[in-house]
Write a protein that holds these residues in place. Structure first.
Motif, PDB file in Angstrom:
ATOM      1  N   ILE A  96       0.840  -1.200   0.000  1.00  0.00           N
ATOM      2  CA  ILE A  96       0.000   0.000   0.000  1.00  0.00           C
ATOM      3  C   ILE A  96       0.871   1.244   0.000  1.00  0.00           C
ATOM      4  O   ILE A  96       1.879   1.323   0.715  1.00  0.00           O
ATOM      5  CB  ILE A  96      -0.936   0.007   1.228  1.00  0.00           C
ATOM      6  N   SER A  97       0.483   2.206  -0.806  1.00  0.00           N
ATOM      7  CA  SER A  97       1.106   3.533  -0.785  1.00  0.00           C
ATOM      8  C   SER A  97       0.014   4.579  -0.746  1.00  0.00           C
ATOM      9  O   SER A  97      -1.131   4.329  -1.150  1.00  0.00           O
ATOM     10  CB  SER A  97       1.989   3.755  -2.021  1.00  0.00           C
ATOM     11  N   THR A  98       0.369   5.739  -0.262  1.00  0.00           N
ATOM     12  CA  THR A  98      -0.532   6.890  -0.326  1.00  0.00           C
ATOM     13  C   THR A  98       0.224   8.051  -0.961  1.00  0.00           C
ATOM     14  O   THR A  98       1.422   8.213  -0.741  1.00  0.00           O
ATOM     15  CB  THR A  98      -1.024   7.311   1.069  1.00  0.00           C
ATOM     16  N   ALA A  99      -0.470   8.800  -1.761  1.00  0.00           N
ATOM     17  CA  ALA A  99       0.127   9.987  -2.385  1.00  0.00           C
ATOM     18  C   ALA A  99      -0.997  10.847  -2.909  1.00  0.00           C
ATOM     19  O   ALA A  99      -2.148  10.422  -3.006  1.00  0.00           O
ATOM     20  CB  ALA A  99       1.081   9.594  -3.515  1.00  0.00           C
ATOM     21  N   ASP A 100      -0.645  12.082  -3.247  1.00  0.00           N
ATOM     22  CA  ASP A 100      -1.625  12.971  -3.856  1.00  0.00           C
ATOM     23  C   ASP A 100      -1.134  13.376  -5.236  1.00  0.00           C
ATOM     24  O   ASP A 100      -0.048  12.977  -5.669  1.00  0.00           O
ATOM     25  CB  ASP A 100      -1.884  14.193  -2.966  1.00  0.00           C
ATOM     26  N   ALA A 101      -1.948  14.180  -5.932  1.00  0.00           N
ATOM     27  CA  ALA A 101      -1.619  14.540  -7.310  1.00  0.00           C
ATOM     28  C   ALA A 101      -0.320  15.322  -7.412  1.00  0.00           C
ATOM     29  O   ALA A 101       0.334  15.318  -8.461  1.00  0.00           O
ATOM     30  CB  ALA A 101      -2.771  15.360  -7.917  1.00  0.00           C
ATOM     31  N   GLY A 102       0.072  15.977  -6.327  1.00  0.00           N
ATOM     32  CA  GLY A 102       1.334  16.717  -6.333  1.00  0.00           C
ATOM     33  C   GLY A 102       2.544  15.805  -6.457  1.00  0.00           C
ATOM     34  O   GLY A 102       3.637  16.259  -6.777  1.00  0.00           O
ATOM     35  N   TYR A 103       2.358  14.507  -6.194  1.00  0.00           N
ATOM     36  CA  TYR A 103       3.433  13.522  -6.307  1.00  0.00           C
ATOM     37  C   TYR A 103       3.203  12.584  -7.487  1.00  0.00           C
ATOM     38  O   TYR A 103       3.665  11.445  -7.481  1.00  0.00           O
ATOM     39  CB  TYR A 103       3.513  12.710  -5.010  1.00  0.00           C
ATOM     40  N   LEU A 104       2.497  13.050  -8.512  1.00  0.00           N
ATOM     41  CA  LEU A 104       2.111  12.191  -9.627  1.00  0.00           C
ATOM     42  C   LEU A 104       3.322  11.557 -10.304  1.00  0.00           C
ATOM     43  O   LEU A 104       3.380  10.340 -10.480  1.00  0.00           O
ATOM     44  CB  LEU A 104       1.293  12.971 -10.654  1.00  0.00           C
ATOM     45  N   ASP A 105       4.313  12.358 -10.700  1.00  0.00           N
ATOM     46  CA  ASP A 105       5.454  11.815 -11.425  1.00  0.00           C
ATOM     47  C   ASP A 105       6.246  10.834 -10.561  1.00  0.00           C
ATOM     48  O   ASP A 105       6.693   9.789 -11.044  1.00  0.00           O
ATOM     49  CB  ASP A 105       6.365  12.939 -11.919  1.00  0.00           C
ATOM     50  N   MET A 106       6.421  11.170  -9.291  1.00  0.00           N
ATOM     51  CA  MET A 106       7.133  10.263  -8.392  1.00  0.00           C
ATOM     52  C   MET A 106       6.380   8.938  -8.266  1.00  0.00           C
ATOM     53  O   MET A 106       6.981   7.860  -8.256  1.00  0.00           O
ATOM     54  CB  MET A 106       7.292  10.902  -7.018  1.00  0.00           C
ATOM     55  N   THR A 107       5.058   9.029  -8.164  1.00  0.00           N
ATOM     56  CA  THR A 107       4.233   7.828  -8.044  1.00  0.00           C
ATOM     57  C   THR A 107       4.308   6.980  -9.302  1.00  0.00           C
ATOM     58  O   THR A 107       4.435   5.750  -9.242  1.00  0.00           O
ATOM     59  CB  THR A 107       2.770   8.208  -7.748  1.00  0.00           C
ATOM     60  N   LEU A 108       4.247   7.624 -10.460  1.00  0.00           N
ATOM     61  CA  LEU A 108       4.334   6.880 -11.723  1.00  0.00           C
ATOM     62  C   LEU A 108       5.688   6.191 -11.850  1.00  0.00           C
ATOM     63  O   LEU A 108       5.771   5.046 -12.303  1.00  0.00           O
ATOM     64  CB  LEU A 108       4.105   7.830 -12.903  1.00  0.00           C
ATOM     65  N   ASN A 109       6.748   6.878 -11.462  1.00  0.00           N
ATOM     66  CA  ASN A 109       8.071   6.267 -11.537  1.00  0.00           C
ATOM     67  C   ASN A 109       8.169   5.064 -10.599  1.00  0.00           C
ATOM     68  O   ASN A 109       8.727   4.027 -10.948  1.00  0.00           O
ATOM     69  CB  ASN A 109       9.148   7.284 -11.181  1.00  0.00           C
ATOM     70  N   PHE A 110       7.608   5.196  -9.404  1.00  0.00           N
ATOM     71  CA  PHE A 110       7.588   4.088  -8.454  1.00  0.00           C
ATOM     72  C   PHE A 110       6.798   2.906  -9.019  1.00  0.00           C
ATOM     73  O   PHE A 110       7.231   1.750  -8.932  1.00  0.00           O
ATOM     74  CB  PHE A 110       6.970   4.565  -7.139  1.00  0.00           C
ATOM     75  N   PHE A 111       5.659   3.206  -9.620  1.00  0.00           N
ATOM     76  CA  PHE A 111       4.801   2.157 -10.161  1.00  0.00           C
ATOM     77  C   PHE A 111       5.495   1.418 -11.311  1.00  0.00           C
ATOM     78  O   PHE A 111       5.466   0.183 -11.387  1.00  0.00           O
ATOM     79  CB  PHE A 111       3.479   2.766 -10.629  1.00  0.00           C
ATOM     80  N   ILE A 112       6.153   2.172 -12.198  1.00  0.00           N
ATOM     81  CA  ILE A 112       6.808   1.557 -13.355  1.00  0.00           C
ATOM     82  C   ILE A 112       8.139   0.908 -12.949  1.00  0.00           C
ATOM     83  O   ILE A 112       8.410  -0.242 -13.286  1.00  0.00           O
ATOM     84  CB  ILE A 112       7.070   2.613 -14.452  1.00  0.00           C
ATOM     85  N   GLY A 113       8.965   1.664 -12.230  1.00  0.00           N
ATOM     86  CA  GLY A 113      10.336   1.226 -11.979  1.00  0.00           C
ATOM     87  C   GLY A 113      10.506   0.283 -10.812  1.00  0.00           C
ATOM     88  O   GLY A 113      11.528  -0.404 -10.721  1.00  0.00           O
ATOM     89  N   SER A 114       9.524   0.230  -9.902  1.00  0.00           N
ATOM     90  CA  SER A 114       9.639  -0.672  -8.757  1.00  0.00           C
ATOM     91  C   SER A 114       8.550  -1.742  -8.749  1.00  0.00           C
ATOM     92  O   SER A 114       8.839  -2.925  -8.619  1.00  0.00           O
ATOM     93  CB  SER A 114       9.587   0.133  -7.446  1.00  0.00           C
ATOM     94  N   ILE A 115       7.295  -1.338  -8.898  1.00  0.00           N
ATOM     95  CA  ILE A 115       6.183  -2.300  -8.828  1.00  0.00           C
ATOM     96  C   ILE A 115       6.109  -3.155 -10.094  1.00  0.00           C
ATOM     97  O   ILE A 115       6.224  -4.389 -10.039  1.00  0.00           O
ATOM     98  CB  ILE A 115       4.847  -1.572  -8.589  1.00  0.00           C
ATOM     99  N   LYS A 116       5.968  -2.532 -11.255  1.00  0.00           N
ATOM    100  CA  LYS A 116       5.816  -3.301 -12.496  1.00  0.00           C
ATOM    101  C   LYS A 116       7.108  -4.010 -12.881  1.00  0.00           C
ATOM    102  O   LYS A 116       7.070  -5.130 -13.405  1.00  0.00           O
ATOM    103  CB  LYS A 116       5.366  -2.382 -13.631  1.00  0.00           C
ATOM    104  N   ARG A 117       8.240  -3.386 -12.640  1.00  0.00           N
ATOM    105  CA  ARG A 117       9.522  -3.985 -13.035  1.00  0.00           C
ATOM    106  C   ARG A 117       9.749  -5.321 -12.338  1.00  0.00           C
ATOM    107  O   ARG A 117      10.373  -6.223 -12.888  1.00  0.00           O
ATOM    108  CB  ARG A 117      10.662  -3.012 -12.726  1.00  0.00           C
ATOM    109  N   HIS A 118       9.232  -5.451 -11.112  1.00  0.00           N
ATOM    110  CA  HIS A 118       9.398  -6.696 -10.370  1.00  0.00           C
ATOM    111  C   HIS A 118       8.154  -7.584 -10.435  1.00  0.00           C
ATOM    112  O   HIS A 118       8.075  -8.588  -9.718  1.00  0.00           O
ATOM    113  CB  HIS A 118       9.745  -6.387  -8.912  1.00  0.00           C
ATOM    114  N   GLY A 119       7.191  -7.211 -11.277  1.00  0.00           N
ATOM    115  CA  GLY A 119       6.008  -8.039 -11.459  1.00  0.00           C
ATOM    116  C   GLY A 119       5.141  -8.138 -10.222  1.00  0.00           C
ATOM    117  O   GLY A 119       4.467  -9.154 -10.000  1.00  0.00           O
TER     118      GLY A 119
END
Length: 528
Positions: A96-119
Motif C-alpha cells: 500500500i502507498s498513499t500519495a496525492d496529485a502533487g506527487y504524480l510523477d514520483m508515483t508513476l516512476n515508483f509504479f513503473i520502476g519498482s512495482i511493475k519492473r518486479h512483477g
C-alpha cells in the motif's frame, strides 16, 4: 579431436550462452580534449559485470509514454483489498502507498520502476482526494479512494503541518487493512526497489519489520502482520497523535512501549541492504550512479533531502528514473547542448560556475535546444556525498531545485541523460566535437592555448561580455550545426552577452533571477 579440446569447446560455448546484455558506453575522443563524458557514439553488447548495477539494464516494455486506465472501481476498501491481495508466506499480503496529485510523477516512476519492473501485482494506491484517484487511475495505477480529505492536490513540504497531518492518515489506512486480516507492506513512493522486497524479509517470525531512518525507525517502509500485535501497534500510534508530530514520531515510541511489555516482536531492517538516503548517498559517498555499486541492496529510500523536485532530480542522476513522460528520454527529434566546468577557481568557483550556467541557459534558449547539465565543483559543500571519487557535484549542491524547475523544468536534462538506455541511438550518434566561444576570459585565465581549430572557435564582437543571441544563432543554427543532435561546448565562462531584443533579454534575466536561487545538497531552506 582430443578430449581436452572437446572440453575447451564446451567451456567456450557455455560462456557465450551465459552472456547477459548490458549497455557499454564507448567514448570517441577523436583526439580532442573532451572535458565531459557525454561523447557517446555507440552501444555495444558486453558480458554482465558485478560493477554494473542490474537496475541499469532497462526493459524496453517499461519505456511507455501512454497508460491504459485501471478500470476496476471498488465500492469498499474490503473489495479493493480482496481484488489486489496475493498469498505470500501463507498470508494475504498487499503493498500500500498513499500519495496525492502533487506527487504524480514520483508515483508513476515508483509504479513503473519498482512495482511493475518486479512483477508485483498486489499493489494498491490509496488516495485522500477523489481528483487524485482519477489521475492515478487514468495512468493505470490500481487505486481506492479512502477519505473525504480535500487538501491532497499538492505535494506537502517535509515536516510541515499539512505533511504531518497526512502521515497519520496512513496509520488509519494500515489499521483498517489489518482488521480485514491483510498483512500490509506500507511503502512511500520515493523508494526504488532494486530487488523484490517480498523475497528478502529477514525475520519471518516478527510482527513488524521496519526500515531505518538512520536515527530511528522509518515509517516510510515496513511490513506488519495482520495479527493482534500489528493491530495493537497501530491503535497505540493513533493514541499518540499530536498536532505537531508525524506518524514516524508515533511509530517509534509505540513499538518500543509494546516491545517492553512483551506485546510486539519487531526487527529493524539494516542500512546495508535497505539504506535510507543519508546512508546510500552521503555515508557511502555517492554523487553519480557510477560511483559505487553494492549488490546487496534490496531498496533505496530517497529521503534526507527536501522537495519532490530534488528527489526526482537525484533519482535521474542515479539512473533510477523510468518515467518517460512526454518522451522525456525517447524523443528522437529533440536537440540538445551541453558544456563543461573544466577549471576550479577556488573561492570564486561558485559564482563563476553560476554565471556560466546562466549563460548556458541563455544560449540554449536562443538555439531552442535543451541544456544537458554539466558537473559542478563541490567547493563549500559539507556533506559526504560531495566527497565522491570524482569530487564533482550535481546541480542540487548549488541551487534550489524547486525554483529551478519552476522556471526551467522542460528546458534541461540531468548530467547523465545521454547514458540513459531510453535515449535513442540517433541522438547518441549525432554529437559535435567540442566548440569554444572565445572571450577575454580565455586570455585572463590562460586558456588561450587550448588547441582548437578555426572551425571550432567562435569569437564574438564583444570579447569582454560575450556573444549576443544573434551571433549564437548565426554560428550554431547554421547548416553546419543545425542537424547535429548534441552540441558540446568546452566551457561557458562569460560566453553570453544577452538577447539582442531588449524585451526578450529582460524576460531571460528575470527567469535567471527567479530560477537560480542558491541552495545546498539537502535543499534545506537555510542552505544557501
Amino acid at each position: 579431436m582430443t578430449i581436452l579440446s572437446l572440453v575447451g569447446c564446451i567451456i567456450i560455448l557455455w560462456f557465450l550462452s551465459s552472456k547477459k546484455k548490458v549497455i557499454e558506453i564507448v567514448v570517441n575522443t577523436d583526439n580532442v580534449p573532451i572535458a565531459n563524458p557525454h561523447n557517446v557514439v555507440e552501444e555495444k553488447e558486453i558480458a554482465a559485470s558485478p560493477e554494473i548495477p542490474s537496475h541499469f539494464v532497462f526493459k524496453s516494455k517499461l519505456n511507455q509514454n501512454s497508460f491504459e486506465p485501471f478500470k476496476p472501481q471498488f465500492s469498499s476498501y474490503a473489495e479493493a483489498l480482496k481484488y489486489i491481495a496475493i498469498e505470500h508466506n501463507h498470508r494475504k499480503t498487499v503493498i500500500i502507498s498513499t500519495a496525492d496529485a502533487g506527487y504524480l510523477d514520483m508515483t508513476l516512476n515508483f509504479f513503473i520502476g519498482s512495482i511493475k519492473r518486479h512483477g508485483l501485482t498486489n499493489f494498491l494506491m490509496l488516495c485522500i482526494q477523489r481528483e487524485s484517484c482519477d489521475i492515478f487511475r487514468n495512468h493505470g495505477i490500481p487505486v481506492y479512494y479512502y477519505s473525504t480529505e480535500n487538501a491532497g492536490g499538492s505535494a506537502s513540504r517535509y515536516n510541515s503541518p499539512e505533511f504531518r497531518r497526512k502521515t497519520h492518515i496512513k496509520t488509519r489506512i494500515v489499521l483498517d487493512a489489518l482488521k480485514l486480516n491483510y498483512t500490509v507492506v506500507l511503502s512511500d513512493v520515493d523508494i526504488f526497489y532494486v530487488k523484490n522486497p517480498l523475497e528478502h524479509w529477514p525475520c519471518p517470525d516478527c510482527d513488524l519489520q521496519v526500515s531505518s531512518d538512520y536515527v530511528e525507525a522509518n515509517s516510510g517502509f515496513y511490513l506488519v502482520k495482520a495479527n493482534a500485535a500489528g493491530k495493537l501497534l497501530h491503535e497505540e500510534m493513533l493514541k499518540r497523535v499530536r498536532p505537531n508530530n508525524s506518524n514516524q514520531k508515533t511509530l517509534n515510541p509505540a513499538m518500543k512501549h509494546l516491545k517492553t511489555h512483551g506485546k510486539l516482536r519487531y526487527h529493524t531492517l539494516n542500512n546495508v541492504k535497505w539504506p535510507c538516503g543519508i546512508v546510500y548517498w552521503e555515508n557511502e559517498k555517492r554523487m553519480w550512479y557510477t560511483d559505487k555499486f553494492t549488490p546487496e541492496h534490496v531498496l533505496i529510500h530517497n529521503n534526507w533531502i527536501e522537495t519532490s523536485e530534488a528527489k526526482i532530480y537525484r533519482f535521474k542522476e542515479h539512473q533510477m528514473w523510468y518515467l518517460d513522460k512526454d518522451k522525456y528520454y525517447s524523443n528522437g527529434e529533440a536537440k540538445y547542448m551541453t558544456y563543461s566546468n573544466p577549471f576550479n577557481f577556488e573561492k570564486k568557483t561558485r559564482g563563476i560556475e553560476g554565471d556560466a550556467l546562466a549563460d548556458a541557459i541563455g544560449i540554449a534558449m536562443a538555439l531552442k535546444r535543451i541544456l544537458i547539465l554539466p558537473k559542478f565543483h563541490c567547493d563549500g559543500c559539507k556533506y559526504s556525498a560531495c566527497k565522491s571519487p570524482s569530487r564533482l557535484c550535481a546541480l542540487n549542491v548549488r541551487f534550489h531545485l524547486q525554483e529551478f524547475d519552476r522556471e526551467f523544468k522542460s528546458m534541461y536534462r540531468e548530467h547523465v541523460f545521454l547514458d540513459h538506455p531510453f535515449v535513442p541511438s540517433n541522438i547518441k550518434n549525432s554529437q559535435s566535437k567540442e566548440l569554444l566561444i572565445e572571450t577575454d576570459d580565455l586570455k585572463h585565465n590562460n586558456f588561450s592555448d587550448i588547441p582548437y581549430g578555426k572551425n571550432r572557435r567562435f569569437k564574438p564582437k564583444d570579447t569582454a561580455k560575450g556573444a549576443t543571441s544573434d551571433e549564437i544563432i548565426a554560428w550554431f543554427d547554421s547548416e553546419e550545426f543545425r542537424h547535429i543532435s548534441v552540441l558540446h561546448f568546452r566551457m561557458m565562462y562569460n560566453a553570453f552577452k544577452g538577447f539582442t531584443d531588449s524585451q526578450e533579454n529582460n524576460k531571460y534575466k528575470e527567469k535567471i533571477r527567479r530560477g537560480l536561487v542558491k541552495g545546498g545538497y539537502r535543499q534545506y531552506r537555510w542552505e544557501n
